[in-house]
Design a protein around this motif. Structure first.
Motif, PDB file in Angstrom:
ATOM      1  N   HIS A  67      43.617  41.873  36.806  1.00  0.00           N
ATOM      2  CA  HIS A  67      43.106  41.159  35.645  1.00  0.00           C
ATOM      3  C   HIS A  67      41.618  41.317  35.429  1.00  0.00           C
ATOM      4  CE1 HIS A  67      46.190  39.369  33.386  1.00  0.00           C
ATOM      5  NE2 HIS A  67      45.464  38.363  32.960  1.00  0.00           N
ATOM      6  N   SER A  68      40.936  41.817  36.448  1.00  0.00           N
ATOM      7  CA  SER A  68      39.494  42.035  36.302  1.00  0.00           C
ATOM      8  C   SER A  68      39.212  43.021  35.172  1.00  0.00           C
ATOM      9  CB  SER A  68      38.909  42.569  37.604  1.00  0.00           C
ATOM     10  OG  SER A  68      39.567  43.760  37.978  1.00  0.00           O
ATOM     11  N   THR A  69      40.183  43.880  34.877  1.00  0.00           N
ATOM     12  CA  THR A  69      40.016  44.846  33.787  1.00  0.00           C
ATOM     13  C   THR A  69      39.703  44.129  32.476  1.00  0.00           C
ATOM     14  OG1 THR A  69      41.813  46.093  34.839  1.00  0.00           O
ATOM     15  CG2 THR A  69      41.049  46.857  32.696  1.00  0.00           C
ATOM     16  N   PHE A  86      38.925  40.839  32.105  1.00  0.00           N
ATOM     17  CA  PHE A  86      37.779  39.958  32.288  1.00  0.00           C
ATOM     18  C   PHE A  86      36.504  40.759  32.047  1.00  0.00           C
ATOM     19  CE2 PHE A  86      35.855  36.177  33.840  1.00  0.00           C
ATOM     20  CZ  PHE A  86      34.807  36.516  34.675  1.00  0.00           C
ATOM     21  N   GLY A  87      36.449  41.925  32.694  1.00  0.00           N
ATOM     22  CA  GLY A  87      35.277  42.778  32.572  1.00  0.00           C
ATOM     23  C   GLY A  87      35.074  43.286  31.157  1.00  0.00           C
ATOM     24  N   MET A  88      36.179  43.623  30.491  1.00  0.00           N
ATOM     25  CA  MET A  88      36.082  44.135  29.126  1.00  0.00           C
ATOM     26  C   MET A  88      35.464  43.090  28.226  1.00  0.00           C
ATOM     27  SD  MET A  88      36.754  46.844  27.486  1.00  0.00           S
ATOM     28  CE  MET A  88      36.692  47.339  25.769  1.00  0.00           C
ATOM     29  N   GLY A  89      35.954  41.852  28.374  1.00  0.00           N
ATOM     30  CA  GLY A  89      35.409  40.761  27.571  1.00  0.00           C
ATOM     31  C   GLY A  89      33.917  40.601  27.812  1.00  0.00           C
ATOM     32  N   ALA A  90      33.522  40.689  29.086  1.00  0.00           N
ATOM     33  CA  ALA A  90      32.105  40.549  29.417  1.00  0.00           C
ATOM     34  C   ALA A  90      31.290  41.665  28.787  1.00  0.00           C
ATOM     35  CB  ALA A  90      31.926  40.551  30.937  1.00  0.00           C
ATOM     36  N   LEU A  91      31.802  42.877  28.906  1.00  0.00           N
ATOM     37  CA  LEU A  91      31.101  44.053  28.398  1.00  0.00           C
ATOM     38  C   LEU A  91      30.843  43.949  26.891  1.00  0.00           C
ATOM     39  CD1 LEU A  91      30.172  46.794  29.602  1.00  0.00           C
ATOM     40  CD2 LEU A  91      32.246  47.778  28.635  1.00  0.00           C
ATOM     41  N   VAL A  92      31.911  43.667  26.160  1.00  0.00           N
ATOM     42  CA  VAL A  92      31.798  43.632  24.703  1.00  0.00           C
ATOM     43  C   VAL A  92      30.982  42.432  24.245  1.00  0.00           C
ATOM     44  CG1 VAL A  92      33.104  43.389  22.573  1.00  0.00           C
ATOM     45  CG2 VAL A  92      33.883  44.964  24.350  1.00  0.00           C
ATOM     46  N   ALA A 102      39.243  51.239  35.835  1.00  0.00           N
ATOM     47  CA  ALA A 102      38.223  50.587  35.010  1.00  0.00           C
ATOM     48  C   ALA A 102      36.916  50.439  35.774  1.00  0.00           C
ATOM     49  CB  ALA A 102      38.726  49.222  34.545  1.00  0.00           C
ATOM     50  N   LEU A 103      37.029  49.963  37.010  1.00  0.00           N
ATOM     51  CA  LEU A 103      35.828  49.731  37.820  1.00  0.00           C
ATOM     52  C   LEU A 103      35.044  51.017  38.022  1.00  0.00           C
ATOM     53  CD1 LEU A 103      34.159  47.790  39.542  1.00  0.00           C
ATOM     54  CD2 LEU A 103      35.643  48.309  41.470  1.00  0.00           C
ATOM     55  N   VAL A 134      29.840  44.519  37.635  1.00  0.00           N
ATOM     56  CA  VAL A 134      30.189  43.305  38.393  1.00  0.00           C
ATOM     57  C   VAL A 134      31.424  42.557  37.877  1.00  0.00           C
ATOM     58  CG1 VAL A 134      29.412  40.990  38.974  1.00  0.00           C
ATOM     59  CG2 VAL A 134      27.946  42.925  39.435  1.00  0.00           C
ATOM     60  N   PRO A 135      31.539  42.270  36.557  1.00  0.00           N
ATOM     61  CA  PRO A 135      32.746  41.552  36.129  1.00  0.00           C
ATOM     62  C   PRO A 135      34.020  42.369  36.276  1.00  0.00           C
ATOM     63  CG  PRO A 135      31.378  42.118  34.236  1.00  0.00           C
ATOM     64  CD  PRO A 135      30.585  42.466  35.437  1.00  0.00           C
ATOM     65  N   PHE A 136      33.873  43.682  36.567  1.00  0.00           N
ATOM     66  CA  PHE A 136      35.059  44.493  36.788  1.00  0.00           C
ATOM     67  C   PHE A 136      35.441  44.526  38.266  1.00  0.00           C
ATOM     68  CE2 PHE A 136      35.982  46.450  32.769  1.00  0.00           C
ATOM     69  CZ  PHE A 136      34.798  46.358  32.057  1.00  0.00           C
ATOM     70  N   ASN A 137      34.656  43.843  39.086  1.00  0.00           N
ATOM     71  CA  ASN A 137      34.924  43.822  40.518  1.00  0.00           C
ATOM     72  C   ASN A 137      36.321  43.305  40.816  1.00  0.00           C
ATOM     73  OD1 ASN A 137      33.368  44.783  42.581  1.00  0.00           O
ATOM     74  ND2 ASN A 137      31.812  43.189  42.359  1.00  0.00           N
TER      75      ASN A 137
END
Lengths: 236, 290, 308
Positions: C57-59, C61-67, C119-120, C223-226
């Motif tokens: 699920h980090s995928t 989570f990280g995407m949301g953070a990135l965008v 993704a990471l 980091v959020p993709f960790n």
């Protein structure tokens, strides 16, 4: 001698057998007949200890088999040829036979038993190193029986051997079973959907209906009985 | 051309390691449908133990195999009895799911334990033969890498002989094919599963010592588990023969990845291959559906 | 009804916290609890309710953070950016997530794990640097708007999950979890429901990523993709109580508190402890802490009846 006394068997919460009793005396051929879903396989599974009864007992040659772990039942001298054969398809014919003779007692007699089997089912000797899954239907059934014979059992249970096989092959296999029964003095219990066949080969037979014993008698008597004729032989 | 041959050789050497890494996981899944994703963490633990044995006791890692392997066999025995035996009576789907979850927990516990005890610093064993290479027509083949390949071949052959020439080995194969039929033959399926599970753990020891010879730290738990899963899918769940081939395939694909896109993307090629196999050929090369 | 009132009261309390204290430490703790609640519930939707155990699920989570980061730094107001971030996760899911639903059970789990690793690594290579916030922003930086965004987002999440438990959709999802084949047999379109579940799940995960990005001033892009953000929600949800509304909340509170307790020690002691508790939960307490509380309440009731 094999004795099933008043067993109740359930699959989880669903009861499958009610107060079932049957016996197979030495050197007898006993047939168990009944419609699909009557519980015939369940009876065999209970005898071999794969299923444990919630009531009643199973005694094999004087020893209770329902209280010991399933894998120890072979040591008591009872071997089952399961419905659908359940061969180890990715193992060779020889390996299947070797696994059949897995118990310590059987390992010691391995070459003897192999020789005996080759005499009974010569075709298997020719296919020793073939993968079991590549054999024809009839050959697979023979291998399944041979595999169970490798433990040199005193009683052989055979579950629905006719399924998916041509009538001629089935007849031949039953003939072979009869010969083994006579030659080795081996008790045989057959579960068979083909009622006529079962009653012809069986010295005695039991009728199983909806998880209960509905009748018992000599094979020939039952073959001529009104009950069996109407219910199973589709005769008026 | 030479450059490619060099990269490809490294790929094959990695492939041997990947095959070893996946072996234990594949065996256990094939026999009893337990998906032990903690396998990478086990290898990591073995690496640390090997490392400390080298540092404090001066034991050569390749020799240390004779201690690590039985030790991990025992650890596997104990963990099976405590954590995994109760799952034996579940249905196939439930077995996979619960063993996945429990070993997922183990993966996290072990990797965090390792970080706690030994920090996240990178370790590596440096032996007399660490830097040495064998030059084959200009391609440099590190001794350690060759040792790894040799080890992989020996282990696979030994395992193959065990599974095909001994009664117990055949029993293991029978159990992996049909639990109920195996019981009817007089095989104690529970006992076989216990041994196979412990064997799976023991098989983590060997890639463990190889890992110790390269730079490693606790995060290697996840990387190795990942490699094992990829090889498993490529090979086909439950196929021992396919594991070495799957390993080499992964190593080769990674080599291609490095050649085409450079080192940082080495993993990605393998992972994409993995996902493609998952979607279009989940039964792997060996062709048996899990 | 009682529960909704309690919930509103709780929200009101949280909303008024800044009136009682200006200690940033308290804000931080609550923000973290909200963050993990959002992430865990996003996982819970897919894993706890629909039975699809995602290990990646980090995928999303990280995407949301990135965008979120990108559009927010470009000038979009934070709440709008949050929406965009959430939507981007959904788009990502459409591209890669839905095909993965052909995968059943454990294949889905390891497939999502692979996805998160792809993704990471990709992010680590494309955006190797640190994401900074502009200087002018730092001058007026305050945790307050972040605090409110966090509790609002968490409230929305809990509201959505709660509404789900009382809807036909929720029942359908549970039927997919319990027995996919049986569900199909009674007319539940399992594929469609898995898609709906995944859509909502990734939306919420993306929203969580946005909150993360709003909260953490500067961090390495990856980091959020960790993978931690893949694993922590699994632990939290199972320990709290999968398939429940309160479970992930309780789990998150315990998780964050443990984290604070062991903040000084090396490694992640809280993950270690949670890992052990997680294993025990799978073995002995499949319904998590929520299930435990239910059992205790039942035995209390039985005792009350018996002594009456």
């Amino acid at each position: 001698m094999l004795e099933v006394k008043n067993v109740d068997v359930s699959y989880g919460d669903i009861q499958a057998l009610w107060d079932v009793s049957l016996t197979a005396r030495d050197e007898e051929i006993v047939a168990l007949i009944g419609a699909n879903g009557a519980g015939k396989t369940t009876v065999l599974k209970t005898i071999t200890g794969v299923l444990k009864p919630t009531k009643g007992s199973v005694t094999l040659y004087g020893i209770r088999s329902d209280t010991i772990p399933a894998h120890k039942v072979v040591d008591l001298g009872v071997s089952m040829v399961p419905e659908g054969r359940r061969l180890f398809r990715d193992m060779t014919v020889l390996e299947n036979l070797e696994i059949g003779g897995y118990t310590d007692r059987a390992r010691g007699a391995k070459s003897e038993n192999l020789r005996w089997i080759s005499g009974v089912f010569p075709i298997l000797e020719q296919r020793l190193h073939q993968l079991a899954g590549t054999l024809s239907g009839g050959e697979q059934q023979m291998l399944a029986i041979a595999r169970s014979l490798m433990s040199d059992p005193k009683t052989l249970l055979v579950d629905e051997l006719s399924l998916g096989l041509a009538p001629l092959i089935v007849k031949n296999i039953y003939k072979t079973l009869k010969e083994i029964n006579t030659a080795r003095k081996m008790t045989v219990v057959v579960v068979e959907q083909n009622v006529r066949l079962a009653l012809e080969i069986g010295d005695r037979a039991y009728i199983l209906e909806n998880g209960r014993i509905a009748g018992e008698g000599k094979g020939s008597d039952l073959l001529n009985s009104e009950q069996v004729k109407k219910a199973y032989l589709a005769m008026k | 051309m030479l450059h490619f041959a060099q990269i490809f050789s490294y790929g094959l050497i990695s492939g041997a390691l990947y095959g070893l890494v996946a072996l234990g996981l594949s065996l256990v899944f094939g026999v009893m449908n337990y998906l032990i994703v903690a396998h990478g963490a086990l290898i990591m633990m073995a690496a640390y133990i090997t490392f400390w044995a080298f540092v404090y006791l001066k034991i050569d890692p390749f020799l240390f195999i004779v201690i690590v392997t039985p030790a991990f066999f025992v650890i596997g025995w104990i963990l099976f009895k405590i954590l995994f035996q109760s799952l034996m009576s579940f249905s196939e789907g439930e077995k996979i799911k619960n063993s996945l979850l429990i070993s997922f927990g183990l993966l996290l516990v072990f990797s965090n334990m390792a970080t706690l005890f030994w920090t996240a610093d990178e370790r590596a064993i440096s032996t007399a033969y660490t830097g040495k290479v064998f030059d084959l027509f200009g391609v440099r083949l590190p001794y350690i890498g060759l040792g790894g390949v040799a080890l992989a071949i020996i282990v696979i052959i030994a395992l193959h002989l065990f599974l095909t020439r001994t009664y117990f080995g055949k029993a293991i194969r029978a159990v992996s094919l049909d639990h109920e039929a195996a019981t009817l033959m007089g095989i104690n399926v529970n006992r076989v599963c216990l041994v196979a599970f412990s064997l799976g753990f023991a098989l983590a020891g060997i890639p463990g010592i190889l890992t110790a010879l390269h730079a490693f730290n606790p995060t290697v738990s996840f990387e190795l588990t990942n490699k094992a899963l990829i090889v498993l899918i490529l090979a086909g769940f439950g196929s021992i023969k396919g594991v070495l081939i799957g390993g080499f395939l992964l190593g080769a694909i990674e080599a291609v990845g490095v050649y085409v896109m450079g080192t940082p993307y080495r993993e990605v090629f393998g992972l994409i291959l993995f996902v493609l196999f998952l979607m279009f050929r989940p039964q792997g090369l060996a062709g048996k559906k899990a | 009804m009682k529960r909704i009132i309690l919930f509103v009261l709780l929200f009101a309390c949280l909303a008024s916290v800044p009136f009682f204290t200006t200690r940033e430490y308290i804000y931080s703790l609550i923000i973290l609890v909200c963050l993990y609640t959002i992430l865990s519930h996003s996982w819970n939707l897919l894993g706890g309710f629909t039975g699809q155990i995602s290990l990646g699920h980090s995928t999303f989570f990280g995407m949301g953070a990135l965008v979120f980061r990108y559009v927010w730094l470009k000038g979009l107001p934070p709440y709008l950016a949050l929406g965009v971030g959430a939507l981007s996760s959904l788009v990502l899911a459409c591209l890669i997530g839905f095909p993965s639903f052909k995968l059943k059970g454990h294949y889905f789990s390891i497939g999502t794990l692979a996805l998160s690793m792809i993704a990471l690594i990709t992010i680590q290579n494309i955006f190797p640097g640190v994401s900074f916030v502009p200087q002018e922003y730092l001058k007026t930086y305050s945790l307050l708007p972040i605090y409110y965004m966090a509790i609002i987002a968490a409230a929305v999440t809990i509201g959505v999950i709660y509404a789900l438990t009382r809807s036909k959709l929720g029942l359908a999802l549970i039927s997919v979890r319990e027995d996919e084949d049986a569900a199909e047999a009674i007319g539940v379109n399992t594929f469609r429901h898995k898609v709906i579940s995944m859509s909502l799940s990734t939306l919420i995960a993306g929203m969580g990523g946005g909150v993360f990005s709003y909260y953490v001033a500067s961090y390495y892009y990856y980091v959020p993709f960790n993978l931690d953000y893949s694993f922590d929600p699994v632990l939290i949800t199972f320990i709290g109580g999968p398939g429940t509304v309160i479970g992930p909340v309780i789990g998150s509170i315990c998780f964050v508190l443990l984290k604070e307790l062991f903040a000084i020690s090396l490694g992640q002691m809280n993950v270690l402890i949670f890992g052990i508790v997680f294993i025990l939960t799978i073995l002995f307490l499949p319904e998590g802490l929520v299930g435990l509380m239910k059992k205790l309440r039942k035995t209390k009731k039985v005792q009350a009846v018996e002594s009456a």
